[in-house]
Design an enzyme around this catalytic site. Structure first.
Site, short mmCIF file in Angstrom:
data_model
loop_
_atom_site.label_atom_id
_atom_site.label_comp_id
_atom_site.label_asym_id
_atom_site.label_seq_id
_atom_site.Cartn_x
_atom_site.Cartn_y
_atom_site.Cartn_z
N GLN A 194 -21.46 93.52 54.04
CA GLN A 194 -22.90 93.65 54.28
C GLN A 194 -23.68 92.55 53.56
O GLN A 194 -23.25 92.04 52.52
CB GLN A 194 -23.42 95.01 53.78
CG GLN A 194 -23.24 96.17 54.72
CD GLN A 194 -22.04 97.01 54.37
OE1 GLN A 194 -21.54 96.98 53.24
NE2 GLN A 194 -21.55 97.78 55.33
N CYS A 222 -26.36 102.01 51.64
CA CYS A 222 -25.05 101.57 51.17
C CYS A 222 -25.00 101.79 49.67
O CYS A 222 -25.72 101.13 48.91
CB CYS A 222 -24.81 100.10 51.50
SG CYS A 222 -23.23 99.48 50.86
N GLY A 223 -24.16 102.74 49.24
CA GLY A 223 -24.10 103.09 47.83
C GLY A 223 -23.49 102.00 46.96
O GLY A 223 -23.99 101.69 45.88
N ASN A 224 -22.37 101.40 47.41
CA ASN A 224 -21.77 100.31 46.65
C ASN A 224 -22.74 99.13 46.56
O ASN A 224 -22.83 98.45 45.53
CB ASN A 224 -20.47 99.86 47.29
CG ASN A 224 -19.35 100.86 47.10
OD1 ASN A 224 -19.23 101.48 46.05
ND2 ASN A 224 -18.52 101.03 48.11
N ASN A 280 -26.99 107.73 55.89
CA ASN A 280 -26.27 107.26 57.07
C ASN A 280 -25.25 108.34 57.45
O ASN A 280 -24.80 109.10 56.59
CB ASN A 280 -25.61 105.90 56.84
CG ASN A 280 -24.77 105.86 55.58
OD1 ASN A 280 -24.63 106.85 54.87
ND2 ASN A 280 -24.19 104.73 55.28
N HIS A 284 -21.96 110.52 58.35
CA HIS A 284 -20.55 110.52 57.96
C HIS A 284 -19.82 111.69 58.59
O HIS A 284 -20.36 112.80 58.70
CB HIS A 284 -20.39 110.62 56.44
CG HIS A 284 -20.73 109.36 55.72
ND1 HIS A 284 -19.80 108.40 55.41
CD2 HIS A 284 -21.92 108.89 55.26
CE1 HIS A 284 -20.39 107.40 54.78
NE2 HIS A 284 -21.69 107.67 54.68
N ASN A 294 -19.64 106.84 59.99
CA ASN A 294 -18.56 106.36 59.14
C ASN A 294 -17.54 107.50 59.03
O ASN A 294 -17.92 108.64 58.77
CB ASN A 294 -19.08 105.98 57.76
CG ASN A 294 -20.17 104.93 57.84
OD1 ASN A 294 -20.03 103.93 58.50
ND2 ASN A 294 -21.29 105.19 57.16
N GLU A 311 -15.78 102.30 58.47
CA GLU A 311 -17.23 102.23 58.65
C GLU A 311 -17.61 101.76 60.05
O GLU A 311 -16.95 100.90 60.62
CB GLU A 311 -17.85 101.30 57.60
CG GLU A 311 -17.68 101.80 56.17
CD GLU A 311 -18.51 101.00 55.19
OE1 GLU A 311 -19.62 100.58 55.55
OE2 GLU A 311 -18.04 100.77 54.06
N CYS A 315 -16.46 102.69 49.92
CA CYS A 315 -17.70 103.08 50.59
C CYS A 315 -18.38 104.11 49.71
O CYS A 315 -17.89 105.24 49.58
CB CYS A 315 -17.41 103.64 51.98
SG CYS A 315 -18.89 104.23 52.85
N GLY A 316 -19.50 103.75 49.11
CA GLY A 316 -20.19 104.63 48.19
C GLY A 316 -20.74 105.88 48.85
O GLY A 316 -20.56 107.00 48.36
N GLY A 330 -19.71 107.07 51.60
CA GLY A 330 -18.55 107.82 52.07
C GLY A 330 -17.94 108.67 50.97
O GLY A 330 -17.51 109.81 51.21
#
Length: 277
Positions: free
Chosen positions: A46, A75-77, A159, A161, A192, A210, A219-220, A222
């Protein structure tokens, strides 16, 4: 013009991060796709963009683009990388940063050990808000793929999941099954797909495929969705170690509908770059 950027990763989930507070530029989908190419561009899962917020109570606006050029909500990461980026670039001296996203506001806390704690907000479980096609909200849903019934959890962490419990994440047909699920019409905006192996009530192994990206090393959102799914099914405790391909995250969720999911993990600078646009 000369555009400065930083390459970062959170447990192998990699990002190109660009400061558009002190620089002026506007990305389009074609440019993002070109930069995301791992052979001909910078290469990333990303692109993360730092902008000035529209809300004066927030510190920054946080935008995320997949490598195919599409903009996504969360996006957590990336959020952990975002926090260290604005601190290292002296865009903020705060240890706690508030940011706008496409799905609401987030609070990011930088600890003394440079681990970043992210308040991911409460999980979204109502099918219409995920979005997920179902008559009513359930703890899990049955989905038939090629005449085989799977029990899935449908959750949004900003997002959408889909989470499945598997016996072994290392032998699970991740790409094949994830693509089949993504081809179904039950997730109108795609999803995802997370494959979760229960090690104990306080530890899981996880692989995530993803949307618009494919399988990533981490994936944070996730990881958060997997813990919520496990907690709802009575399989997990409040605090869980989530092992992904790139490393481990700590996820805490008390279990209430309004309780936020708290994610803690590392973020790493890889290199600094400049390019002529």
């Amino acid at each position: 013009m000369l555009l400065r950027f930083t390459k970062m990763h959170g447990l192998g989930n990699d990002f190109m991060v660009v400061d558009l507070v002190t620089q002026r530029f506007k990305f389009n989908a074609q440019m993002v796709k070109r930069l995301g190419d791992r052979q001909l561009g910078v290469g990333f899962d990303q692109l993360l963009v730092v902008e000035t917020p529209s809300n004066p109570d927030m510190d920054f606006r946080y935008r995320i683009f997949n490598a195919d050029g599409s903009e996504v909500e969360h996006c957590g990461n990336g959020a952990r990388c975002f926090a260290l980026f604005v601190r290292d670039k002296r865009l903020s001296v705060k240890k706690q940063i508030s940011v706008e996203t496409a799905k609401g506001n987030m609070r990011l806390t930088i600890r003394d050990d440079r681990q970043v704690e992210v308040d991911m907000g409460a999980p979204i479980l109502q099918p219409a808000e995920i979005p997920f096609i179902a008559e009513r909200q359930q703890l899990s849903y049955q989905l038939q793929i090629e005449n085989i019934d799977y029990q899935i959890s449908a959750i949004s962490m900003g997002n959408p999941h889909c989470v499945l419990v598997v016996d072994d994440v290392y032998t699970a047909p991740v790409a094949e099954l994830a693509q089949s699920i993504q081809a179904e019409d039950v997730f109108p905006e795609g999803a995802n797909i997370g494959f979760m192996q229960i090690v104990s009530d306080s530890e899981i192994n996880l692989r995530v495929y993803e949307r618009a990206v494919g399988e990533t090393l981490a994936c944070g959102t996730g990881a958060c969705a997997a813990v919520v799914a496990g907690r709802q099914r009575g399989l997990l405790a409040e605090k869980v170690k989530v092992n992904v391909t790139g490393g481990s995250l700590e996820i805490v969720w008390l279990g209430g509908d309004t309780d936020p999911v708290i994610m803690t993990g590392p973020a790493i600078n890889v290199f600094e770059g400049k390019m002529f646009i």
